[in-house]
Design an enzyme around this catalytic site. Structure first.
Site, PDB file in Angstrom:
ATOM      1  N   HIS A 161       0.864  -1.179   0.000  1.00 39.81           N
ATOM      2  CA  HIS A 161       0.000   0.000   0.000  1.00 39.81           C
ATOM      3  C   HIS A 161       0.903   1.232   0.000  1.00 39.81           C
ATOM      4  O   HIS A 161       1.556   1.535   0.999  1.00 39.81           O
ATOM      5  CB  HIS A 161      -0.910  -0.030   1.237  1.00 39.81           C
ATOM      6  CG  HIS A 161      -1.812  -1.215   1.243  1.00 39.81           C
ATOM      7  ND1 HIS A 161      -2.178  -1.901   2.390  1.00 39.81           N
ATOM      8  CD2 HIS A 161      -2.432  -1.858   0.210  1.00 39.81           C
ATOM      9  CE1 HIS A 161      -2.977  -2.907   2.060  1.00 39.81           C
ATOM     10  NE2 HIS A 161      -3.140  -2.896   0.756  1.00 39.81           N
TER      11      HIS A 161
ATOM     12  N   GLU B 268       1.559   4.045   2.649  1.00 46.49           N
ATOM     13  CA  GLU B 268       2.087   3.660   3.961  1.00 46.49           C
ATOM     14  C   GLU B 268       3.608   3.767   3.944  1.00 46.49           C
ATOM     15  O   GLU B 268       4.343   2.776   3.998  1.00 46.49           O
ATOM     16  CB  GLU B 268       1.580   2.258   4.316  1.00 46.49           C
ATOM     17  CG  GLU B 268       0.059   2.244   4.457  1.00 46.49           C
ATOM     18  CD  GLU B 268      -0.588   0.864   4.352  1.00 46.49           C
ATOM     19  OE1 GLU B 268      -1.823   0.809   4.266  1.00 46.49           O
ATOM     20  OE2 GLU B 268       0.148  -0.141   4.345  1.00 46.49           O
TER      21      GLU B 268
ATOM     22  N   HIS C  92       3.452  -2.666   6.851  1.00 49.66           N
ATOM     23  CA  HIS C  92       2.360  -1.733   6.517  1.00 49.66           C
ATOM     24  C   HIS C  92       2.265  -0.579   7.515  1.00 49.66           C
ATOM     25  O   HIS C  92       2.952  -0.560   8.535  1.00 49.66           O
ATOM     26  CB  HIS C  92       1.018  -2.480   6.567  1.00 49.66           C
ATOM     27  CG  HIS C  92       0.792  -3.417   5.433  1.00 49.66           C
ATOM     28  ND1 HIS C  92      -0.107  -3.168   4.426  1.00 49.66           N
ATOM     29  CD2 HIS C  92       1.363  -4.608   5.151  1.00 49.66           C
ATOM     30  CE1 HIS C  92      -0.103  -4.182   3.570  1.00 49.66           C
ATOM     31  NE2 HIS C  92       0.786  -5.062   3.980  1.00 49.66           N
TER      32      HIS C  92
ATOM     33  N   GLU D 159       2.088  -3.679  11.418  1.00 47.34           N
ATOM     34  CA  GLU D 159       1.378  -2.410  11.208  1.00 47.34           C
ATOM     35  C   GLU D 159       1.951  -1.335  12.126  1.00 47.34           C
ATOM     36  O   GLU D 159       2.011  -1.509  13.339  1.00 47.34           O
ATOM     37  CB  GLU D 159      -0.118  -2.579  11.521  1.00 47.34           C
ATOM     38  CG  GLU D 159      -0.845  -3.572  10.614  1.00 47.34           C
ATOM     39  CD  GLU D 159      -1.224  -2.996   9.258  1.00 47.34           C
ATOM     40  OE1 GLU D 159      -1.030  -1.785   9.042  1.00 47.34           O
ATOM     41  OE2 GLU D 159      -1.710  -3.772   8.413  1.00 47.34           O
TER      42      GLU D 159
HETATM   43 ZN    ZN Z   1      -1.486  -1.583   4.350  1.00 48.04          ZN
END
Ligand code: ZN
Length: 376
Positions: free
Chosen positions: A168, A171, A261, A337
């Site tokens: 992504h 990010e 991420h 994350e």
């Molecule tokens: Zn992500």
């Protein structure tokens, strides 16, 4: 003379609706552009010129319909006047409008959702890493925009470790994490790096989505595809980034994988696993839990209270890389994350979650991997 706002550069994203001089300064109404061929948007990055010594009010007016509206509460935009140090800007969110207030000293200032990580910096780091002793660089192929998919391989041990980031593209903390990982792994005097290089072969894909990165996307590639929903059936037409990397993984096998991420809403660092995959084993789960708990003991920037709900038995989404790799290879796989907001347990009023903390976290993650590498 009024201010000028543009996002026409690597990773830029904003639309200018209006710029109005006010008695106390200047106000701009702005919109974030959606990813090409997709409805996702949340990433912004733009330059404000002509604002030295003025009070500037920037209003991003389309936040209510963004990908993660819950991401705006208690969030602070990042601002920089030297494009090196990114600090928290005065930011408020109400009624779908994110209001950012600046009084720049310099006549040019940059504003972003998080400290940006440009494709130019990507090339600089690839060039540096490819020159380091014991590092092999391979271009896996090209994206739909014709950009290279870069992979670096370090070490010659039997355990196959895969670290990959920025599926992504908005990010950016994920690629800062990668830069920290490379810094540690390329330090020949670092004991963790020495051990890992002896016991493992470590493959790093620092940027899984170059096209989305350069286009200023939040979540998708050049044709609006979310790469982390393609791992069961990638194709050269829709998701060459995933197909190229997954083919390389098929060639080496995977013992340990980390997918890096950022999370818009949760103000903490956490990991997600692969609990719902059909072929799950007790050994896999025990190693995953051991990794998670050891990391929590090692750094106060990581915690285990907050995170995503765990999938129930057999309910894993195999289009996501962590589940696919755990199922496909029996790997210990996880999604890391980091926050756009801050780690609320240890908030930093000046910088929030930052590139420096992302890089340090990578070094701690590698130290935990080194402790476990013989068992993985
Ligand atoms: Zn992500």
């Amino acid at each position: 003379m009024t201010i000028s706002i543009t996002s026409s550069f690597d990773g830029g994203n904003i639309r200018v609706l209006s710029i109005t001089d006010t008695p106390s300064g200047v106000r701009a109404d702005l919109e974030i552009a959606n990813d090409h061929q997709s409805d996702f948007y949340q990433w912004f990055h733009f330059r404000v010129a002509g604002a030295a010594g003025r009070d500037v009010e920037l209003r991003i007016v389309n936040c209510a319909d963004s990908a993660y509206p819950g991401g705006w509460t208690d969030y602070h935009a990042r601002v920089s006047e030297d494009r090196d140090s990114w600090s928290l800007a005065e930011t408020a969110y109400a009624d779908g409008v994110l209001t950012i207030r600046l009084s720049p000293d310099s006549n040019v200032a940059w504003v972003a959702y998080f400290a940006p990580y440009s494709m130019e910096r990507h090339h600089d780091v690839i060039a540096w890493a490819a020159c380091q002793p014991g590092v092999a660089h391979r271009e896996l192929g090209l994206t739909l925009d014709g950009q290279p998919m870069d992979m670096l391989t370090i070490g010659d041990g039997p355990k196959q470790v895969w670290l990959y980031a920025r599926q992504h593209p908005g990010e950016t903390m994920a690629q800062w994490w990668m830069e920290g990982a490379l810094e540690r792994l390329c330090d020949e005097e670092d004991a963790v790096a020495r051990l890992l290089r002896k016991q493992a072969t470590i493959h790093l894909v620092p940027n899984m989505n170059p096209d989305g990165s350069r286009r200023g996307h939040l979540r998708t590639n050049a044709v609006g595809v979310n790469l982390n929903r393609e791992w069961h059936a990638p194709s050269m037409e829709r998701s060459p980034e995933v197909l190229l990397v997954r083919d390389a993984m098929d060639a080496t096998g995977v013992n340990f994988a980390m997918d890096v991420h950022g999370d818009e809403a949760i103000a903490a660092v956490f990991i997600a696993g692969f609990e719902g995959i059909p072929s799950i084993t007790d050994r896999q789960v025990a190693l995953y839990h051991r990794y998670r708990d050891t990391l929590a003991a090692r750094t106060p920037d990581f915690q285990t209270r907050l995170g995503y709900p765990v999938a129930s038995a057999g309910k894993a989404n195999l289009s996501m890389s962590t589940n696919q790799l755990a199922e496909r290879f029996g790997a210990v796989a996880m999604t890391l994350e980091m926050p756009f907001k801050d780690n609320d347990d240890l908030p930093d009023a000046d910088y929030g979650w930052s590139p420096a903390r992302s890089m340090q976290l990578a070094k701690d993650c590698l130290a935990v991997l080194a402790e476990m590498i013989d068992d993985i």
